[in-house]
Design an enzyme around this catalytic site. Sequence first.
Site, short mmCIF file in Angstrom:
data_model
loop_
_atom_site.label_atom_id
_atom_site.label_comp_id
_atom_site.label_asym_id
_atom_site.label_seq_id
_atom_site.Cartn_x
_atom_site.Cartn_y
_atom_site.Cartn_z
N PHE A 123 0.86 -1.17 0.00
CA PHE A 123 0.00 0.00 0.00
C PHE A 123 0.91 1.23 0.00
O PHE A 123 1.51 1.57 1.02
CB PHE A 123 -0.94 0.05 1.20
CG PHE A 123 -1.84 1.26 1.16
CD1 PHE A 123 -2.99 1.25 0.39
CD2 PHE A 123 -1.51 2.41 1.85
CE1 PHE A 123 -3.80 2.37 0.33
CE2 PHE A 123 -2.31 3.53 1.79
CZ PHE A 123 -3.47 3.52 1.03
N ASP A 179 9.69 2.81 1.51
CA ASP A 179 8.51 3.60 1.86
C ASP A 179 8.33 3.49 3.37
O ASP A 179 7.76 2.52 3.88
CB ASP A 179 7.29 3.07 1.11
CG ASP A 179 6.01 3.82 1.46
OD1 ASP A 179 6.00 4.57 2.46
OD2 ASP A 179 5.01 3.65 0.74
N LYS A 197 3.32 11.38 6.70
CA LYS A 197 2.49 11.23 7.89
C LYS A 197 3.07 11.94 9.11
O LYS A 197 2.82 13.12 9.31
CB LYS A 197 2.20 9.76 8.16
CG LYS A 197 1.37 9.12 7.05
CD LYS A 197 0.68 7.87 7.47
CE LYS A 197 -0.08 7.22 6.32
NZ LYS A 197 -1.22 8.01 5.85
#
Length: 411
Positions: free
Chosen positions: A151, A236, A265
């Site tokens: 994801f 990531d 984030k």
Amino acid sequence: MTTAATMLAGQEKGREEFERAEARTAHNYHPLPVVVASAEGAWMTDVEGRRYLDLLAGYSALNFGHGHPGLVAAAHAQLDHLTLTSRAFVHDRFADFCAELGDLCGKELVLPMNTGAEAVETAIKVARKWGYEVKGVPADRARIVVAAGNFHGRTTTIVGFSDDPDARDGFGPFAPGFVTVPFGDLAALEAAIDDDTVAVLIEPIQGESGVLIPPDGYLHGVRDLCTTSGVLFVADEIQAGLGRTGATFACDHEEVVPDVYVLGKALGGGIVPVSAVVADRDVLGVLRPGQHGSTFGGNPLACAVGLEVVRMLATGEHQARAAELGVLLRERLDALVGRGVVGVRTRGLWAGVDIDPAIGTGRMVCEALMARGVLAKDTHGSTIRLAPPLVISADDLAWGLDQLADVVSHA
């Protein structure tokens, strides 16, 4: 099992607000029926005044909790001076942010962006350009190897190499140039790399898939394969990085340094969206003026907040706290296996908890937790994810886990 609908009975204001939001919003999310009005630290308060322990932390965007005083102060101070210049000019917070984030990562250059998906798209473009200009891959033949269950975001390029039908179906046609191998399988990765491969793009821990942790030595193996094959290792760390796992980066657990970090984030402190691609000059240096950009990327407000985040992480305090509380998290969750839980995976203050299908779905467990004043998130049907803010107290964490134990044992 108590349902969310039962909880909302009699809470007229909350129900009305929730229904009004649902009536005028595209249904790309299926939120729990709670309407939050304020928050502090690890606690949120709804419009009815009921408090909830936040065990999701905005998918790690709130690693430092809600309304962290240092981060709020940094944002307030910057708001009085300058919020946006665009990258047509340089502002006075830009150099410090890029230099200190680069130092935290041990890399030379930083390319600030906004969202995590935007940073992943940037990394893809950089990897391809590096492949053509540095490695010498023929034009339009660059390939990037990714992992099944990944994801990396929601853009059409990214969902094109997802194997999640909810993320992918109905959004094609998709961009070519991606090869998928099983997560954690080094032999499959080695077989997939060829002369046209420019990068391996993976999450060191797959968060959306349920906090899936690869076998010991996997990240070392990825690093070695990328080095010997002459391809970039792109990590990531949008969810896994910046303290969540008890280290600055999830790659640190195997003492592995990728060629490219993709961050987001928590870098925005839960205040503004901030992301970045961080690498050495021989990688990011392939970009030249006009080839990539972002109006809001690296804006003064984002840099002020991001710089404070970097300075907080530079002390190591939050990483140590995540590691310490992670022991409590792991011990308490391990004790639930066989008592309504069939599997647990933890790394620092991050956990994937597989609920026994005999007692209900992950959504049902999250609804029951909400009724007890705890907020969490389900994924892939039977799994719930726990990612408490790193500032949570041990007592609050233990109380939240008590509620989970009661829910799964009395279902």
